[in-house]
Motif scaffolding. Structure first.
Motif, PDB file in Angstrom:
ATOM      1  N   GLU A 112       0.903  -1.288  -0.019  1.00 14.32           N
ATOM      2  CA  GLU A 112       0.004  -0.006  -0.026  1.00 14.32           C
ATOM      3  C   GLU A 112       0.854   1.301   0.079  1.00 14.32           C
ATOM      4  O   GLU A 112       0.500   2.189  -0.536  1.00 14.32           O
ATOM      5  CB  GLU A 112      -0.980   0.084   1.124  1.00 14.32           C
ATOM      6  N   SER A 113       1.896   1.176   0.580  1.00 17.21           N
ATOM      7  CA  SER A 113       2.943   2.434   0.712  1.00 17.21           C
ATOM      8  C   SER A 113       3.600   2.586  -0.533  1.00 17.21           C
ATOM      9  O   SER A 113       3.727   3.896  -0.777  1.00 17.21           O
ATOM     10  CB  SER A 113       3.913   2.222   1.599  1.00 17.21           C
ATOM     11  N   CYS A 114       4.032   1.675  -1.354  1.00 15.24           N
ATOM     12  CA  CYS A 114       4.557   1.633  -2.620  1.00 15.24           C
ATOM     13  C   CYS A 114       3.475   2.159  -3.669  1.00 15.24           C
ATOM     14  O   CYS A 114       3.873   2.977  -4.328  1.00 15.24           O
ATOM     15  CB  CYS A 114       5.152   0.369  -2.849  1.00 15.24           C
ATOM     16  N   HIS A 115       2.316   1.765  -3.539  1.00 11.02           N
ATOM     17  CA  HIS A 115       1.154   2.258  -4.346  1.00 11.02           C
ATOM     18  C   HIS A 115       0.852   3.879  -4.205  1.00 11.02           C
ATOM     19  O   HIS A 115       0.598   4.691  -5.186  1.00 11.02           O
ATOM     20  CB  HIS A 115      -0.138   1.325  -4.176  1.00 11.02           C
ATOM     21  N   LYS A 116       1.082   4.328  -3.081  1.00  9.82           N
ATOM     22  CA  LYS A 116       0.754   5.466  -2.639  1.00  9.82           C
ATOM     23  C   LYS A 116       1.963   6.497  -3.561  1.00  9.82           C
ATOM     24  O   LYS A 116       1.661   7.778  -3.800  1.00  9.82           O
ATOM     25  CB  LYS A 116       0.731   5.954  -1.330  1.00  9.82           C
ATOM     26  N   ILE A 117       2.918   5.881  -3.447  1.00 11.72           N
ATOM     27  CA  ILE A 117       4.011   6.784  -4.535  1.00 11.72           C
ATOM     28  C   ILE A 117       4.284   6.379  -5.945  1.00 11.72           C
ATOM     29  O   ILE A 117       5.243   6.767  -6.633  1.00 11.72           O
ATOM     30  CB  ILE A 117       5.294   6.772  -3.675  1.00 11.72           C
ATOM     31  N   GLY A 118       3.199   5.652  -6.363  1.00 11.71           N
ATOM     32  CA  GLY A 118       3.246   5.433  -7.823  1.00 11.71           C
ATOM     33  C   GLY A 118       4.168   4.049  -8.381  1.00 11.71           C
ATOM     34  O   GLY A 118       4.742   3.975  -9.419  1.00 11.71           O
ATOM     35  N   ILE A 119       4.390   3.258  -7.511  1.00  9.10           N
ATOM     36  CA  ILE A 119       5.246   2.252  -7.644  1.00  9.10           C
ATOM     37  C   ILE A 119       4.729   1.018  -7.132  1.00  9.10           C
ATOM     38  O   ILE A 119       4.010   0.929  -6.081  1.00  9.10           O
ATOM     39  CB  ILE A 119       6.681   2.180  -7.134  1.00  9.10           C
ATOM     40  N   THR A 120       4.705  -0.117  -7.978  1.00 13.48           N
ATOM     41  CA  THR A 120       3.919  -1.323  -7.600  1.00 13.48           C
ATOM     42  C   THR A 120       4.982  -2.639  -7.746  1.00 13.48           C
ATOM     43  O   THR A 120       5.891  -2.579  -8.650  1.00 13.48           O
ATOM     44  CB  THR A 120       2.834  -1.700  -8.366  1.00 13.48           C
TER      45      THR A 120
END
Length: 588
Positions: A112-120
């Motif tokens: 979830e933290s990575c998704h918030k910065i545009g990385i998956t």
């Protein structure tokens, strides 16, 4: 002000919302005993989440934007490494990033933290469309045809939104190279695009790509074959999707060791595979919907002051080794060698702050597990010197030492045999203590893998090694196969040839002997490859391997029977090998 618009991929709602909700539910079901470990593994691996050897520790692989992250993203990632991992970010040989030693209880928060910065990490493991590689010098190299990174990101966005991108027979890799130098190994991948310019009937230049397919590295590496001499640049998805669909239909889902696209080419033949792909292209072209939007980066503003700043002796040496001019006048890029591909979180934090106002696209990770800082004027480039050498000891050494590549091997990987990271450190230490003019070997590559699977790209190096088991009497000991002579260039690519083997224990002195022999004859030859053939270098390496073949009996000296960085006898360490995270028959 920040200059230019960074080309990025977009994570679709189907991944952010639907896929992640399913992952969280599966995570809870596994935690509460409603599904077993095998079922949860089939769900987490396509998120790039792999179990490590140490109990309750995981590696999480993340997709970068064709190797690029923004300073803001790097700042956030450094925080994730501090909070969730082993205080480091690890660069992969496909320009992606990994967090190691993450805990089970943190997995959902990390995603979830990575998704918030545009990385998956979606699609970073298992039978999925993997991290799409872009040339680290795309848009900046003197031989650059055009910037290919926007194409890599557009394809990433498109494939993330397609459900069948995550249910393939095995991994599916795509690479873009911005010139025929093929820095992204497009000629040795499932789908490889190499930038080129063609002229139409009116003499107008048109962007496009040379296309290779059905190549790959592994226990049975294979060169790709040329599918097209030219396709228009707006057809990259049409071609890649068609190849993916053919792979999905004809890939071997029962025998995972034979599941990659290159084995389809061997089974059906290149001509038949090409026919099937072209038939699928014709079908998709008729159906429509294959066009994709390419968001090209904004050009760098012209520089008025192009005079180099004053430098002391140490700065001049560093500049000559690691700083190069871009094709845009007045701009430079810096290669920052990373020991074992690791970036301490505190350095990532400092670097992201130092580059806060640098042009977009300035931070890029490469396939040799190094960091490139691009689009810098000379003043900014020199100002980074003290920060770079503070955390990159290789930046004070000849480039060969920083260009050496090793996968994690048996230290963490379930399939690892040997520990190439420890071996690489031992080689670096051994060479550094000898009086060798290593600057004369700028551009020379040495790659190591812990097993035949080629995570260290050993088959693409001047000098390559991959781990194996040997025995003396009743005891096993770690050893490496030796490969030589790889050459990478569109139309001329060839893989390294296995010619000998050497014990891990004697590897540092063997490498020293090989490099010394080559350096002695180097003035007579145009390259390492010409020395191997015309100069008899291949036979000399074989002779050196035979010279260093013997190790002491176990009763005489037990050191050769331990691997580097291991405190257990090699026999004992092998008992911890797993079956591999991607080898479920049902796939992932």
């Amino acid at each position: 002000m920040e200059g230019g618009e960074m080309s990025v991929y977009n994570i679709p709602d189907s991944v952010l919302r639907d896929d992640f909700a399913f992952f969280k539910q599966s995570y809870d079901d596994f935690k509460n005993g409603k599904i077993d470990a095998a079922a949860f593994k089939a769900i987490r691996v396509p998120y790039g989440i792999y179990e490590q050897r140490e109990r309750n520790t995981y590696m999480i692989r993340l997709k970068t934007h064709g190797g690029v992250v923004s300073p803001k993203q790097l700042l956030a990632l450094s925080g994730f490494a501090k909070k969730f991992a082993n205080l480091k970010l690890h660069v992969t040989t496909r320009g992606g990033l990994q967090l190691h030693y993450a805990r089970f209880e943190d997995l959902c928060e990390i995603i979830e933290s990575c998704h918030k910065i545009g990385i998956t990490g979606r699609g970073s493991g298992g039978g999925c469309v993997r991290n799409i590689v872009s040339d680290v010098l795309s848009g900046v190299a003197l031989d650059d045809v055009f910037d290919v990174q926007p194409y890599a990101n557009a394809l990433t966005s498109k494939f993330l939104g397609l459900k069948d991108s995550f249910t393939l027979p095995k991994k599916f890799k795509i690479a873009f190279s911005s010139s025929r130098a093929d820095r992204s190994l497009a000629t040795i991948t499932d789908v490889g695009f190499i930038a080129t310019i063609n002229k139409d009937n009116k003499g107008l230049e048109k962007r496009g790509f040379i296309v290779y397919t059905a190549g790959g590295l592994g226990a049975k590496s294979r060169l790709g074959f040329k599918l097209f001499d030219f396709i228009p640049d707006n057809e990259v998805f049409l071609v890649a999707e068609s190849i993916k669909r053919v792979f999905d239909k004809f890939g071997d889902r029962e025998r995972k060791s034979q599941a990659r696209l290159r084995f389809v080419a061997e089974r059906l033949g290149e001509e038949e595979l090409a026919r099937l792909i072209k038939k699928e292209i014709a079908y998709l072209r008729q159906q429509g919907g294959w066009e994709i939007h390419i968001s090209h980066s904004v050009s760098l503003p012209p520089l008025e002051d192009t005079v180099l700043p004053e430098m002391n002796r140490e700065e001049k040496l560093w500049w000559s080794r690691f700083v190069s001019p871009q094709k845009q006048a007045g701009y430079y890029y810096i290669k920052v060698p990373l020991q074992l591909g690791d970036i301490p979180y505190e350095w990532a934090e400092k670097l992201s702050i130092a580059l806060k106002y640098a042009p977009q696209g300035c931070i890029c990770f490469s396939s040799e597990q190094n960091l490139y800082l691009r689009h810098l004027n000379s003043k900014l480039a020199l100002s980074l010197y003290s920060l770079i050498v503070e955390f990159s000891p290789q930046s004070l050494k000849p480039t060969l030492l920083g260009d050496m590549v090793a996968c994690t091997g048996a230290a963490t990987c379930q399939l690892g045999i040997a520990r190439p990271r420890g071996a690489l450190l031992a080689i670096e230490s051994y060479l550094s203590q000898r009086d060798m003019k290593l600057d004369s070997l700028q551009g020379f590559s040495l790659h190591m893998s812990g097993c035949p699977n080629s995570c260290g790209n050993h088959a693409t190096a001047n000098l390559g090694f991959f781990g194996k088991i040997k025995r003396k009497g009743e005891h096993s000991y770690p050893a490496y196969n030796v490969l030589v002579g790889a050459f990478i260039e569109e139309g001329k690519t060839r893989l390294g040839k296995k010619i000998a083997d050497i014990s891990a224990f004697r590897l540092p002195e063997f490498v020293y002997a090989v490099l010394s022999a080559y350096m002695k004859d180097k003035p007579k030859f145009t390259s390492f490859e010409s020395w191997l053939g015309e100069g008899g270098g291949e036979q000399e390496i074989i002779s050196l391997a035979q010279k260093y073949e013997e190790i002491p009996d176990f009763d005489e000296d037990q050191k050769p029977y331990y691997d580097f960085t291991s405190d257990e006898l090699f026999d004992v360490s092998l008992s911890k090998r797993g079956i591999g995270e991607e080898n479920n028959k049902k796939g992932a």
